[in-house]
Design a protein around this motif. Structure first.
Motif, short mmCIF file in Angstrom:
data_model
loop_
_atom_site.label_atom_id
_atom_site.label_comp_id
_atom_site.label_asym_id
_atom_site.label_seq_id
_atom_site.Cartn_x
_atom_site.Cartn_y
_atom_site.Cartn_z
N LEU A 24 79.61 54.22 45.26
CA LEU A 24 80.50 55.13 44.53
C LEU A 24 80.52 54.76 43.07
CD1 LEU A 24 83.47 55.24 47.06
CD2 LEU A 24 81.56 56.83 46.85
N SER A 25 80.60 55.77 42.23
CA SER A 25 80.68 55.56 40.78
C SER A 25 81.53 56.66 40.18
CB SER A 25 79.28 55.55 40.14
OG SER A 25 78.65 56.80 40.35
N THR A 26 82.17 56.34 39.11
CA THR A 26 83.04 57.30 38.43
C THR A 26 82.20 58.07 37.41
OG1 THR A 26 83.63 55.61 36.82
CG2 THR A 26 85.08 55.87 38.75
N ARG A 27 82.01 59.32 37.68
CA ARG A 27 81.25 60.18 36.77
C ARG A 27 82.16 61.28 36.25
NH1 ARG A 27 75.64 61.20 40.17
NH2 ARG A 27 74.99 58.99 40.30
N VAL A 28 82.03 61.54 34.99
CA VAL A 28 82.83 62.59 34.36
C VAL A 28 82.14 63.94 34.61
CG1 VAL A 28 83.79 63.44 32.21
CG2 VAL A 28 83.63 60.98 32.62
N ALA A 29 82.88 64.91 35.20
CA ALA A 29 82.30 66.23 35.47
C ALA A 29 82.02 66.97 34.17
CB ALA A 29 83.26 67.05 36.34
N LEU A 30 80.88 67.62 34.11
CA LEU A 30 80.49 68.36 32.92
C LEU A 30 81.23 69.68 32.86
CD1 LEU A 30 76.62 67.79 33.11
CD2 LEU A 30 78.28 66.49 31.76
N SER A 31 81.45 70.15 31.67
CA SER A 31 82.04 71.48 31.48
C SER A 31 80.93 72.50 31.34
CB SER A 31 82.93 71.49 30.23
OG SER A 31 82.17 71.15 29.08
N LEU A 32 81.19 73.71 31.76
CA LEU A 32 80.19 74.77 31.70
C LEU A 32 79.83 75.05 30.24
CD1 LEU A 32 78.67 76.74 33.58
CD2 LEU A 32 80.44 78.41 33.10
N PRO A 33 78.55 75.07 29.89
CA PRO A 33 78.17 75.33 28.50
C PRO A 33 78.67 76.71 28.06
CG PRO A 33 76.30 74.48 29.74
CD PRO A 33 77.38 74.79 30.74
N PRO A 34 78.99 76.87 26.79
CA PRO A 34 79.47 78.18 26.31
C PRO A 34 78.37 79.23 26.36
CG PRO A 34 79.13 76.67 24.47
CD PRO A 34 78.95 75.85 25.71
N THR A 343 72.45 81.94 38.14
CA THR A 343 73.87 82.03 38.48
C THR A 343 74.73 81.35 37.43
OG1 THR A 343 73.23 82.02 40.82
CG2 THR A 343 75.55 81.62 40.29
N HIS A 344 74.32 80.17 36.99
CA HIS A 344 75.09 79.44 36.00
C HIS A 344 75.14 80.21 34.68
CE1 HIS A 344 73.81 76.51 38.97
NE2 HIS A 344 74.77 75.69 38.56
N ILE A 345 74.02 80.83 34.32
CA ILE A 345 73.97 81.55 33.05
C ILE A 345 74.83 82.81 33.11
CG2 ILE A 345 72.42 82.87 31.57
CD1 ILE A 345 70.32 80.79 32.03
N LEU A 346 74.83 83.51 34.24
CA LEU A 346 75.65 84.71 34.35
C LEU A 346 77.14 84.38 34.32
CD1 LEU A 346 73.73 86.82 37.02
CD2 LEU A 346 73.77 87.12 34.55
N VAL A 347 77.54 83.33 35.00
CA VAL A 347 78.95 82.93 34.96
C VAL A 347 79.34 82.49 33.56
CG1 VAL A 347 80.65 81.31 35.86
CG2 VAL A 347 78.97 82.32 37.39
N SER A 348 78.45 81.81 32.87
CA SER A 348 78.72 81.45 31.49
C SER A 348 78.81 82.69 30.60
CB SER A 348 77.63 80.50 30.97
OG SER A 348 77.81 80.21 29.60
N ALA A 395 85.81 78.99 39.79
CA ALA A 395 87.08 78.95 39.06
C ALA A 395 86.94 79.61 37.69
CB ALA A 395 87.55 77.51 38.91
N THR A 396 85.83 79.37 37.01
CA THR A 396 85.60 80.00 35.71
C THR A 396 85.46 81.51 35.85
OG1 THR A 396 84.47 78.00 34.94
CG2 THR A 396 84.10 80.02 33.69
N LEU A 397 84.68 81.95 36.85
CA LEU A 397 84.48 83.38 37.06
C LEU A 397 85.79 84.08 37.42
CD1 LEU A 397 82.69 85.88 37.46
CD2 LEU A 397 82.22 85.08 39.77
N ALA A 398 86.57 83.50 38.33
CA ALA A 398 87.83 84.13 38.75
C ALA A 398 88.83 84.17 37.60
CB ALA A 398 88.42 83.38 39.94
N ARG A 399 88.89 83.10 36.82
CA ARG A 399 89.84 83.06 35.71
C ARG A 399 89.50 84.13 34.67
NH1 ARG A 399 90.00 80.85 30.67
NH2 ARG A 399 92.08 80.24 29.87
N GLU A 400 88.24 84.22 34.26
CA GLU A 400 87.86 85.22 33.24
C GLU A 400 88.06 86.64 33.76
OE1 GLU A 400 87.03 84.72 30.16
OE2 GLU A 400 87.17 82.55 30.34
N ALA A 401 87.75 86.88 35.03
CA ALA A 401 87.93 88.22 35.58
C ALA A 401 89.40 88.61 35.63
CB ALA A 401 87.31 88.30 36.97
#
Length: 695
Positions: A24-34, A343-348, A395-401
């Motif tokens: 196990l290691s502590t990794r910081v989750a990345l944020s979706l690029p703009p 998929t990632h690009i469309l959600v972004s 979560a990003t898609l639902a929030r923006e919609a």
């Protein structure tokens, strides 16, 4: 032998100390690029490809076809060219050169202006008068009008040059020189050329006016789906092309007829009046004196009917080139198949601030949500199971919609009115000043020492100084005279100055009232003169035109309340399709926790649309037979107009309500009894129960 303390210490120190290893290691989750880094560059590349291969290339082919028709016509057609010349005319150097010139001067400027000033937000105007007034205030109006006028004029000059190159046998074409060939009057302007140029300018101005009333600089989404049936797409395109040609022909005929009437009035009425002005007549006489000979009669139209016909065809050519080039701006583009992580690009792309790009992103997301192939199912499963980004893709898609639906829902509740800004916070209470002592100390403000006598030069300088007697006297009267602060050094407020200011303001208001009363008297006098001097039919026509020009439309008010309804429909389709697909493809249940919020948003929006639709439908009640018999013809026409506007308003509201109903029904039929596991507010539950009972 017992272990001694020294031996224990020695054994302990010999044992190595190591940390326990763990995977196990502590990794910081990345944020979706703009979207500016991921989605927008791909869209811009797709738009550049569309501009080159779907706008510029087809418009050049259309220009080449139009110029070929003109060149063959000027050379006598099949009888004048023969079969070989007729077949080789489209590929001749002159034809290709004129096609390039026509495309560069007549089409490209209009395309560039349309591309630079294209917007998604429609103009919130309720009548043609308000549309025209808002058009005058836009920054796109001067360059667009100038582009249309210059393009049409340059196309006219190109046509005149073509008549010299091909040496047309037509008598009208042989005389298309800028000056009349006369030795006595070498600078007389050619009336045919003036008629041709002015006709093209009138057509371009009328075309711009039509585009302003239709709000053509706003995107009218005609094809949101990028995977339509090719046969169906070609059929729709052919229907649009035929409709465009019919519209262009009718519009060009009306413009040429109106210009012919205006040209005759200018020659027979306006020009003689202008020539009575001494200085103007001396300047115009060497160029236009021959137009005063004879009168404008209908025989002139018969003698120059060939010129009028060619002017009509030239107008059709110009308008067809513009219409065909501008029609492709309303089509959607697809970018997901050009990327490695679609998929990632469309959600972004849904997070972009540009509504133009949002339409493209949600259009492709709707296709992904409705794709029933194994690849589509795999992409949706990847979207639901995303744990790489924080917040996740869903979560990003639902929030923006939901944010889009929430903003448009609030705008619908305000009936299209702008949001009232929140009141400014009250200023902080002023701190009380410390009390002064009971007996303040008197400060000596005069000179303590005895002043020495000053020289006369010093007294003069003190008098004209900034705080001297002379500036003080000037500033006391400057306020009454409304002098700028630049010419006043010290501001004095005395009773006389305030009285003078009040008097001047009262005089100013009296002058404004006098001007307004004079304006009203002149307007009433002109109206009375028109009622007494003009025929009754003309007055009724003017009244009808004025009413049409300034009357507010019901459907325009509804459209202003739902300006982004096409985007709302896309968002509803995307949310409902993804929610239904999550029942079988969401492995971790990340979508299920958002189902109550999504259904509450859809049902609240639907309730607001239905309430507004009931309010709009109540504006028109079909008259009974007895009421209809008692109505006058004018009232019957008004009733018919109101009925048509209410019907158009209902169609606008139905675009949103049908999508909302379909989305809720799709979710209810997919989940069925499983919806009882969720908790809804009472109002949402009652509305949802109706759909459950219906399903």
């Amino acid at each position: 032998m017992p272990d001694t303390p020294a031996a224990l210490a020695k054994s302990t120190s010999a044992t190595p100390v190591r940390a326990i290893r763990t995977p196990l290691s502590t990794r910081v989750a990345l944020s979706l690029p703009p979207a500016s880094q991921t989605y927008e560059p791909h869209v811009k590349a797709a738009l550049r490809h569309r501009l080159l291969y779907h706008i510029f290339a087809p418009s050049f082919l259309v220009s080449w076809l139009l110029v070929t028709i003109w060149s063959v016509w000027m050379q006598g057609g099949l009888s004048g060219l023969g079969l070989g010349g007729f077949l080789s005319a489209p590929l001749s150097p002159w034809t290709l050169s004129f096609a390039a010139v026509f495309w560069c001067l007549g089409v490209v400027p209009v395309v560039v202006v349309r591309k630079n000033y294209l917007t998604v937000t429609p103009t919130a105007s309720l009548s043609p008068s308000t549309v025209f007034q808002s058009t005058l205030t836009k920054t796109s109006t001067p360059p667009a009008l100038l582009a249309y006028l210059c393009s049409s004029t340059l196309v006219t000059f190109m046509y005149i040059f073509m008549t010299y190159v091909y040496g047309s046998s037509s008598s009208e074409d042989r005389h298309l020189s800028f000056f009349v060939k006369s030795k006595k009057h070498p600078y007389y302007l050619n009336g045919r050329v003036l008629y041709l140029i002015s006709s093209q300018m009138v057509i371009s101005a009328a075309y711009f006016f039509r585009n302003a009333l239709l709000d053509r600089f706003v995107v009218h989404w005609t094809e949101l789906s990028t995977t339509t049936n090719p046969v169906q797409a070609r059929t729709v395109r052919l229907a649009q092309l035929l409709t465009m040609l019919v519209t262009v022909g009718i519009f060009s005929g009306l413009c040429v007829a109106g210009h012919t009437l205006l040209f005759g009035l200018a020659r027979s009425i306006a020009l003689p009046v202008v020539f009575r002005i001494p200085i103007v007549s001396r300047f115009l006489r060497p160029f236009m004196a021959h137009f005063l000979r004879g009168r404008f009669t209908l025989t002139l139209l018969a003698r120059h009917w060939s010129l009028i016909t060619r002017t009509f065809y030239l107008g059709i050519t110009t308008l067809a080139g513009w219409e065909f080039a501008e029609s492709a701006f309303d089509e959607a583009v697809s970018v997901s198949h050009h990327t490695g992580a679609p998929t990632h690009i469309l959600v972004s792309g849904t997070t972009t601030a540009d509504a133009y790009y949002k339409h493209f992103a949600y259009s492709e997301l709707r296709e992904l949500a409705c794709d029933e192939s194994p690849s589509g199912s795999a992409r949706r499963t990847e979207l639901f199971a995303d744990q790489k980004y924080n917040p996740s893709l869903w979560a990003t898609l639902a929030r923006e919609a939901l944010l889009i639906l929430g903003r448009d829902y609030q705008l619908l509740l305000r009936k299209g009115q702008p949001e009232i800004p929140a009141p400014a916070p009250p200023p902080p209470p002023a701190q009380a000043k410390p009390p002064l002592p009971a007996q303040p100390i008197q400060i000596i403000r005069g000179p303590v020492l005895k002043a020495s006598p000053s020289s006369p030069l010093r007294n003069a300088l003190d008098t004209i100084a900034s705080d001297g007697a002379l500036p003080a006297a000037v500033s006391s009267t400057a306020e009454a005279a409304h002098l700028p602060e630049l010419f006043r050094s010290v501001l004095h407020t005395d009773t006389a100055a305030q009285t003078a200011v009040a008097t001047l303001r009262k005089k100013e208001e009296d002058v404004k009232g006098l001007v307004q009363r004079t304006h009203n008297r002149w307007r009433d006098a002109l109206a009375a003169f028109a009622e007494d001097g003009l025929p009754k039919g003309v007055l009724e026509a003017v009244t009808e035109v004025r009413g049409w020009w300034s009357r507010e439309r019901v459907h325009k008010r509804v459209e202003a309340s739902l300006p982004n309804r096409q985007l709302d429909v896309l968002v509803v389709d995307v949310l409902s399709a993804f929610v239904c697909a999550s029942l079988a493809e969401d492995q971790y249940g990340v979508v299920q926790r958002d189902i109550p919020k999504i259904l509450e948003a859809l049902l609240s929006f639907l309730q607001a649309v239905e309430d507004y639709q009931a309010e709009v439908n109540a504006m028109y009640t079909p008259p009974s037979q007895e009421e209809f018999a008692n109505l006058s013809p004018k009232e019957i026409v008004q009733k018919d107009i109101l009925a048509m506007e209410v019907a158009r308003a209902s169609e606008t509201l139905s675009e949103a309500s049908d999508a909302l109903k379909d989305g809720v029904v799709h979710i209810v039929r997919t989940f069925g009894d499983k919806l009882t596991a969720f908790k809804f507010p009472p109002r949402t539950a009652r509305k949802l129960q109706g759909f459950v009972d219906y399903s």
